[in-house]
Design a protein around this motif. Structure first.
Motif, short mmCIF file in Angstrom:
data_model
loop_
_atom_site.label_atom_id
_atom_site.label_comp_id
_atom_site.label_asym_id
_atom_site.label_seq_id
_atom_site.Cartn_x
_atom_site.Cartn_y
_atom_site.Cartn_z
N MET A 1 17.20 30.74 -34.53
CA MET A 1 15.99 30.08 -35.03
C MET A 1 16.00 28.64 -34.54
O MET A 1 16.91 27.87 -34.86
CB MET A 1 15.96 30.11 -36.56
N VAL A 2 15.00 28.29 -33.72
CA VAL A 2 14.94 26.95 -33.14
C VAL A 2 13.60 26.31 -33.49
O VAL A 2 12.60 27.00 -33.68
CB VAL A 2 15.12 27.00 -31.62
N PRO A 3 13.55 24.98 -33.57
CA PRO A 3 12.30 24.31 -33.89
C PRO A 3 11.30 24.42 -32.74
O PRO A 3 11.65 24.27 -31.57
CB PRO A 3 12.71 22.85 -34.12
N GLY A 4 10.07 24.74 -33.09
CA GLY A 4 9.01 24.84 -32.09
C GLY A 4 7.79 24.07 -32.53
O GLY A 4 7.77 23.45 -33.60
N SER A 5 6.75 24.11 -31.73
CA SER A 5 5.55 23.33 -32.02
C SER A 5 4.85 23.80 -33.29
O SER A 5 4.15 23.02 -33.95
CB SER A 5 4.58 23.43 -30.85
N GLY A 6 5.05 25.06 -33.66
CA GLY A 6 4.39 25.57 -34.86
C GLY A 6 5.32 25.86 -35.99
O GLY A 6 4.95 26.57 -36.94
N GLY A 7 6.55 25.36 -35.92
CA GLY A 7 7.54 25.64 -36.97
C GLY A 7 8.83 26.13 -36.34
O GLY A 7 9.36 25.50 -35.42
#
Length: 214
Positions: free
Chosen positions: A120-126
């Protein structure tokens, strides 16, 4: 395949940052998880195919006392599993033409553990989910990050899978606490929804491997 985890999944911090800030004139340090690993534990059939090496790994880690097992165990569990796999293969007379021991079982078990794990990695939408190899290829984690997370998951698996059904939940939570991890019955998306939104990465903080229980 039947799961033996009874909908209890392991969520392990993979990459953490130490964020420092001043509050009321004091320096405050906060550990922030930047990358998680969400692991669906192995199926019963996988456990039954590998119970010998899992039991031997737990015994090897516990043989020097609880303090050693809890301190060093999460960092060396995968290495210990590989050692026990070679011993088991040797005892079963599995050698190649040159007399080298052939262990096919542990590599297959580790491949299954990796398959059952999403990063689980941080992305633009969460939070975005991706297989381990994809996360490494994308530079979200490196091979050492995964090696430490893998060892933590092996440590968890070798203890929790050997517990009786009535003790399984207690053992799972106890081992997870050593790993600074958590047990959840939530799906990956549900768990992600419970986390703070994170879309930026801190570059000034020191990167730490959170599978180290010290």
């Amino acid at each position: 395949m039947t799961q033996i985890n009874e909908a209890m999944n392991l969520v392990v911090p993979v990459v953490t940052d130490v964020v420092r800030e001043k509050k009321d004139g004091q320096d405050i340090e906060t550990v922030v998880v930047r990358v998680w690993a969400y692991h669906n534990p192995i199926a019963r059939e996988v456990f039954e195919a590998n119970y010998r090496v899992l039991a031997a790994t737990k015994a090897a880690l516990s043989g020097r006392g609880a303090a050693y097992a809890m301190d060093a165990g999460p960092r060396i569990a995968a290495l210990t599993l590989r050692d026990e796999g070679l011993r088991d293969a040797e005892a079963r007379g599995r050698f190649d033409a040159n007399g080298n021991t052939i262990d096919e079982a542990v590599p297959a078990l580790l491949a299954e553990i990796k398959r059952l794990t999403n990063v689980m990695v941080p992305g633009s939408g969460g939070w975005d989910f991706m297989p381990v190899e994809t996360a490494i290829a994308a530079g979200k984690i490196d091979a050492e990050d995964w090696s430490e997370a893998e060892s933590a998951i092996v440590f968890f698996t070798s203890h929790w899978s050997m517990a009786k059904k009535a003790e399984r939940a207690r053992v799972a939570r106890s081992v997870a606490s050593v790993l600074r991890a958590s047990i959840t019955s939530s799906s990956p998306m549900e768990f992600a929804a419970s986390l703070p939104s994170s879309t930026t990465e801190t570059t000034s903080a020191k990167r730490a491997a959170s599978s180290d229980p010290s």
